[in-house]
Scaffold this active site. Structure first.
Site, PDB file in Angstrom:
ATOM      1  N   CYS A   2     -39.550  -1.445  45.022  1.00 43.16           N
ATOM      2  CA  CYS A   2     -39.597  -0.287  45.787  1.00 43.16           C
ATOM      3  C   CYS A   2     -39.562   0.246  44.668  1.00 43.16           C
ATOM      4  O   CYS A   2     -38.608  -0.668  43.442  1.00 43.16           O
ATOM      5  CB  CYS A   2     -37.712   0.030  46.522  1.00 43.16           C
ATOM      6  SG  CYS A   2     -37.777  -1.300  48.109  1.00 43.16           S
ATOM      7  N   ARG A  27     -45.189  -1.495  42.889  1.00 40.98           N
ATOM      8  CA  ARG A  27     -43.443  -2.072  42.872  1.00 40.98           C
ATOM      9  C   ARG A  27     -43.413  -2.550  44.544  1.00 40.98           C
ATOM     10  O   ARG A  27     -42.725  -3.090  44.912  1.00 40.98           O
ATOM     11  CB  ARG A  27     -42.198  -0.812  42.789  1.00 40.98           C
ATOM     12  CG  ARG A  27     -42.329  -0.980  41.150  1.00 40.98           C
ATOM     13  CD  ARG A  27     -41.421   0.336  40.988  1.00 40.98           C
ATOM     14  NE  ARG A  27     -40.858  -0.269  39.561  1.00 40.98           N
ATOM     15  CZ  ARG A  27     -39.226  -0.642  39.580  1.00 40.98           C
ATOM     16  NH1 ARG A  27     -38.826  -0.667  40.490  1.00 40.98           N
ATOM     17  NH2 ARG A  27     -39.434  -0.926  37.525  1.00 40.98           N
ATOM     18  N   TRP A  74     -40.701  -2.448  49.201  1.00 42.15           N
ATOM     19  CA  TRP A  74     -40.898  -3.682  49.832  1.00 42.15           C
ATOM     20  C   TRP A  74     -40.250  -4.284  50.103  1.00 42.15           C
ATOM     21  O   TRP A  74     -38.776  -4.408  49.905  1.00 42.15           O
ATOM     22  CB  TRP A  74     -41.077  -4.066  48.191  1.00 42.15           C
ATOM     23  CG  TRP A  74     -41.742  -6.167  47.969  1.00 42.15           C
ATOM     24  CD1 TRP A  74     -43.259  -6.041  47.759  1.00 42.15           C
ATOM     25  CD2 TRP A  74     -40.950  -6.635  48.130  1.00 42.15           C
ATOM     26  NE1 TRP A  74     -42.798  -7.567  47.930  1.00 42.15           N
ATOM     27  CE2 TRP A  74     -41.521  -7.879  48.451  1.00 42.15           C
ATOM     28  CE3 TRP A  74     -39.215  -7.258  48.018  1.00 42.15           C
ATOM     29  CZ2 TRP A  74     -40.961  -9.192  47.749  1.00 42.15           C
ATOM     30  CZ3 TRP A  74     -38.933  -8.429  47.802  1.00 42.15           C
ATOM     31  CH2 TRP A  74     -39.838  -9.724  48.293  1.00 42.15           C
ATOM     32  N   ASN A  98     -33.327   1.176  45.449  1.00 44.99           N
ATOM     33  CA  ASN A  98     -34.753  -0.244  44.964  1.00 44.99           C
ATOM     34  C   ASN A  98     -33.587  -1.036  44.400  1.00 44.99           C
ATOM     35  O   ASN A  98     -32.068  -0.831  43.730  1.00 44.99           O
ATOM     36  CB  ASN A  98     -35.185   0.489  43.277  1.00 44.99           C
ATOM     37  CG  ASN A  98     -35.311  -0.996  42.715  1.00 44.99           C
ATOM     38  OD1 ASN A  98     -35.698  -1.921  43.347  1.00 44.99           O
ATOM     39  ND2 ASN A  98     -35.483  -0.639  41.910  1.00 44.99           N
ATOM     40  N   GLY A  99     -33.360  -2.367  44.859  1.00 45.49           N
ATOM     41  CA  GLY A  99     -32.419  -3.511  44.853  1.00 45.49           C
ATOM     42  C   GLY A  99     -31.866  -4.152  46.429  1.00 45.49           C
ATOM     43  O   GLY A  99     -32.596  -4.061  47.053  1.00 45.49           O
ATOM     44  N   GLU A 483     -51.826 -22.571  37.276  1.00 42.98           N
ATOM     45  CA  GLU A 483     -51.989 -20.461  37.473  1.00 42.98           C
ATOM     46  C   GLU A 483     -53.534 -20.306  38.028  1.00 42.98           C
ATOM     47  O   GLU A 483     -53.424 -19.258  38.584  1.00 42.98           O
ATOM     48  CB  GLU A 483     -51.472 -20.334  35.844  1.00 42.98           C
ATOM     49  CG  GLU A 483     -52.767 -18.727  35.375  1.00 42.98           C
ATOM     50  CD  GLU A 483     -51.902 -17.892  35.854  1.00 42.98           C
ATOM     51  OE1 GLU A 483     -50.594 -17.694  37.091  1.00 42.98           O
ATOM     52  OE2 GLU A 483     -52.643 -16.778  36.196  1.00 42.98           O
ATOM     53  N   LYS A 487     -53.359 -17.529  40.748  1.00 43.64           N
ATOM     54  CA  LYS A 487     -54.290 -16.526  41.375  1.00 43.64           C
ATOM     55  C   LYS A 487     -54.897 -16.626  42.338  1.00 43.64           C
ATOM     56  O   LYS A 487     -54.735 -15.340  43.449  1.00 43.64           O
ATOM     57  CB  LYS A 487     -54.654 -16.855  40.099  1.00 43.64           C
ATOM     58  CG  LYS A 487     -55.159 -15.065  39.626  1.00 43.64           C
ATOM     59  CD  LYS A 487     -54.522 -14.561  38.413  1.00 43.64           C
ATOM     60  CE  LYS A 487     -52.323 -14.629  38.533  1.00 43.64           C
ATOM     61  NZ  LYS A 487     -51.477 -14.428  37.975  1.00 43.64           N
ATOM     62  N   GLU A 490     -52.533 -16.229  45.509  1.00 46.42           N
ATOM     63  CA  GLU A 490     -52.035 -14.558  45.717  1.00 46.42           C
ATOM     64  C   GLU A 490     -53.516 -13.360  46.277  1.00 46.42           C
ATOM     65  O   GLU A 490     -52.245 -12.165  47.150  1.00 46.42           O
ATOM     66  CB  GLU A 490     -51.856 -14.476  43.935  1.00 46.42           C
ATOM     67  CG  GLU A 490     -50.555 -14.657  43.724  1.00 46.42           C
ATOM     68  CD  GLU A 490     -50.281 -13.524  42.152  1.00 46.42           C
ATOM     69  OE1 GLU A 490     -50.875 -14.156  41.435  1.00 46.42           O
ATOM     70  OE2 GLU A 490     -49.596 -12.914  41.677  1.00 46.42           O
ATOM     71  N   HIS A 506     -51.480 -39.912  42.699  1.00 51.76           N
ATOM     72  CA  HIS A 506     -50.007 -40.909  42.966  1.00 51.76           C
ATOM     73  C   HIS A 506     -49.831 -39.927  44.777  1.00 51.76           C
ATOM     74  O   HIS A 506     -48.619 -40.400  45.113  1.00 51.76           O
ATOM     75  CB  HIS A 506     -48.945 -40.527  41.608  1.00 51.76           C
ATOM     76  CG  HIS A 506     -49.297 -40.975  40.745  1.00 51.76           C
ATOM     77  ND1 HIS A 506     -49.457 -42.443  40.714  1.00 51.76           N
ATOM     78  CD2 HIS A 506     -50.086 -40.758  39.594  1.00 51.76           C
ATOM     79  CE1 HIS A 506     -49.011 -42.946  39.357  1.00 51.76           C
ATOM     80  NE2 HIS A 506     -50.212 -41.654  38.804  1.00 51.76           N
ATOM     81  N   LYS A 606     -45.167  -5.962  42.083  1.00 55.10           N
ATOM     82  CA  LYS A 606     -45.631  -6.431  40.978  1.00 55.10           C
ATOM     83  C   LYS A 606     -44.218  -6.194  39.908  1.00 55.10           C
ATOM     84  O   LYS A 606     -44.528  -7.024  39.016  1.00 55.10           O
ATOM     85  CB  LYS A 606     -45.545  -5.141  40.462  1.00 55.10           C
ATOM     86  CG  LYS A 606     -46.519  -5.229  38.404  1.00 55.10           C
ATOM     87  CD  LYS A 606     -48.068  -6.023  38.338  1.00 55.10           C
ATOM     88  CE  LYS A 606     -48.625  -6.223  37.067  1.00 55.10           C
ATOM     89  NZ  LYS A 606     -48.809  -7.699  36.665  1.00 55.10           N
TER      90      LYS A 606
END
Ligand code: F6R
Length: 611
Positions: A2, A27, A74, A98-99, A483, A487, A490, A506, A606
């Site tokens: 947010c 955000r 968000w 925000n939060g 990574e 990527k 996402e 395994h 982000k």
């Protein structure tokens, strides 16, 4: 998560609020809204989805007024609907947040019992109702906000706007960052300074527990004991051009392409001067980066930043013989790991605001010899709460999927590992010079890798049809496989997993069939033969292998692969920095082939300022 913004301006606030929200959209982008006070009257507009929907709404239903607040969401509590969108309004007050307000359920029950019913499913509306309740009981706006803040638990940044008050904003910070911007006869509030960059470069950061009464004449700041607090005003430098796409179709494409320049500049910064008076670069890290007497380090981060730590573990152990633990921040703090006063704790974060990483830092503080942060935003909470900060100097990263910040984190961690090697007597001057030369060669090699973009785009057409994709790597390329998979999932929404090449047999090998592409990241290094054997095991089960290696590796691996990509030869230990480029380009082009939203993939944001 947010973004919030506030304006007490001399011009119409709505366009300024929307411009600032555009810069905060990284955000979150589940909904957006603004509220203004015009002729004493508080009014708001809200729209679901990206900011562009709010802009469209404002064309048809404009909102006048020179004082206002805005929000890009968000979603945490309640779905992305108009009634859950901010600003939330209760009687004479509107608020953006925000939060997370952790005790909102208790508060909501108390409010309901007192006759203050909530319309939305959010924790934020509870805050607005508390202010309204206090004002109904006779408190003025400032006193009502002050009383409300005392009742809130959790992490939040808040900005209040009041009916009939065209020269008042109240802002508060606890756990989530908040910046106050100073104009000429105008004042601003923003989740970060970048949001305010078009309006002002004069910024005051609120500290933990601070709240502020803001008018066009300035800001009166109080600490969490309601004492007047002096917080310095700083001039920030944000190059506005760096947050444009500069001709690229997406920020992510621009940020991938920027890596050679960004890395070269970072290396230049941290290896200025010279050991031999001229030709060879020498380490030039901040004075406190001295590993003498340090017997262990722990590296803590989330997501992509944690994979940078994972790579760095190989470096600290191989180059410096320094025992190195790694952990993801959300696990670290609750596991309560034993820490010693002879060790360092290093926190890696692009934003410097990630709630889990910040909480992990606070857990480690006072328990270790030094809390060090590696961040992209030097004014961030994580930087400010560390004993020592090494900025990664990547410049603003807008694309939600981290690219240049990852390789810049790797670069700084590599330099730290080299310094540890020197301080611990593991690296002599020649060895250091060799490693520094290898690092300085990387920007050129990355340029070469970027040249493969068109070829990667062709492979991506095929990858876009897959349901599952595996990435394999060994040694420091193992975290690079993790990574690469992150990527890809996402931004293309294709299920992908990274494995250590030797681990495949395994269990995960059960997944292999002709439909599953397996991307092998394998420079021709000491472990290459072993990786090739693992690759053969995949091909024997009809797995479709894309081998990314150098010319020597590709020649040695022989035939049977579905496809290959040729990377330039690279010093094996730093190969993850180079191989990040094809991994990023594969994710990017696969997402393009699938038509997903590359810069703002679904469900993500982000800056993750909630636990
Ligand atoms: C993935 C990504 C995230 C972040 C993570 C930590 O592309 O960007 O996994 O790496 O959310 O964020 P920072 O580095 O800001 O602490």
């Amino acid at each position: 998560m947010c973004g919030i913004v506030g304006v007490l301006g001399n011009h119409e606030a709505a366009p300024l609020l929307v411009e600032a929200l555009k810069r905060l959209e990284y955000r979150g982008y589940d909904s957006a809204g603004i509220a203004t006070v015009n002729n004493g009257q508080l009014d708001r507009r809200r729209a679901v989805g990206k900011l562009v929907n709010l802009s469209d709404l404002l064309v048809h239903e404009p909102l006048a007024g020179k004082a206002g607040i805005g929000h890009t969401r968000w979603a945490t509590h309640g779905a992305a609907t108009v009634s859950n969108a901010h600003p939330h309004k209760a009687g004479p007050v509107a608020v953006v947040h925000n939060g997370i307000i952790e005790n909102f359920r208790d508060l909501r029950e108390q409010l309901a019992a007192a006759g203050y019913a909530q319309e939305s499913q959010t924790d934020t509306e509870t805050v607005a109702l508390l202010v309204r309740q206090a004002m109904d009981a006779g408190a003025g706006p400032v006193e009502a906000a002050r009383q409300t803040l005392k009742r809130l638990h959790g992490a939040f940044a808040l900005c209040f706007l009041f009916d009939g008050q065209e020269d008042l904003l109240i802002a508060a910070r606890k756990g989530s960052p908040l910046a106050i911007g100073h104009g000429t006869g105008e004042m601003f509030v923003g989740s970060d300074a970048i949001a305010l960059a078009p309006m002002t470069d004069r910024i005051t950061y609120l500290e933990e527990g601070d709240w502020a009464v803001i008018t066009r004449a300035g800001a009166e700041i109080f600490d969490d004991h309601d004492r007047r607090a002096n917080r310095a005003e700083t001039r920030i430098q944000i190059d506005a051009t760096r947050i444009e796409k500069a001709g690229y179709k997406h920020f992510m494409a621009k940020e991938i392409a920027e890596q050679p320049v960004v890395l070269a500049a970072g290396l230049q910064h941290y290896t200025q001067g010279s050991a031999d008076g001229g030709v060879n670069p020498a380490l030039h890290l901040p004075e406190g980066v001295d590993f003498t007497g340090v017997d262990r380090i722990v590296l803590v981060a989330c997501g992509t930043a944690s994979y940078a730590c994972h790579v760095a573990k190989y470096w600290f152990e191989a180059l410096a013989g320094l025992p190195c633990d790694i952990d993801i921040a959300s696990e670290f703090r609750y596991r309560e790991p034993p820490l010693s006063p002879t060790q360092w704790a290093v926190f890696v974060s692009q934003s410097g605001e990630t709630a889990d990483t910040l909480a992990a830092l606070r857990y480690a503080k006072e328990k270790v010899a030094r809390v060090v942060s590696v961040v992209n935003v030097p004014t961030s909470s994580i930087a400010r709460e560390s004993d020592l900060t090494l900025p990664i100097l990547a410049g603003v990263e807008v694309g939600v999927a981290s690219t240049k910040a990852f390789t810049s984190q790797l670069m700084v961690l590599a330099l730290m590992a080299l310094k540890a090697g020197v301080d611990r007597g593991r690296l002599d001057a020649d060895a250091l010079a060799g490693h520094l030369a290898a690092l300085h060669a990387l920007p050129g090699l990355m340029n070469h890798a970027l040249g493969q973009s068109a070829e990667i785009a062709k492979l991506a057409e095929e990858l876009a049809r897959a349901q599952d994709i595996l990435f394999l790597g060994r040694g420091p390329m193992y975290p690079m496989a993790l990574e690469g998979a992150l990527k890809l999932k996402e931004i293309s929404y294709i299920h992908a997993e990274g494995y250590a090449s030797g681990e495949l047999k395994h269990g995960p090998i059960a997944l292999i069939d002709a439909q599953v592409p397996v991307i092998v990241l394998a420079p021709r290094d000491a472990l290459f033969d072993k990786t090739v054997s693992n690759m053969q095991e995949v091909m024997a089960r009809h797995g479709k292998v894309l081998l990314i290696s150098d010319a020597a590796g590709l020649a040695e691996a022989g035939s049977g692969t579905w496809a290959t990509l040729t990377m330039p030869a690279v010093d094996a230990i730093f190969a993850p920095i180079l191989y990040a480029v094809p991994a990023q380009l594969l994710a990017y082009h696969t997402a393009i082939a699938k038509g997903t939203d590359v810069d703002q993939p679904r469900n993500l944001a982000k800056s993750v300022t909630v636990e």
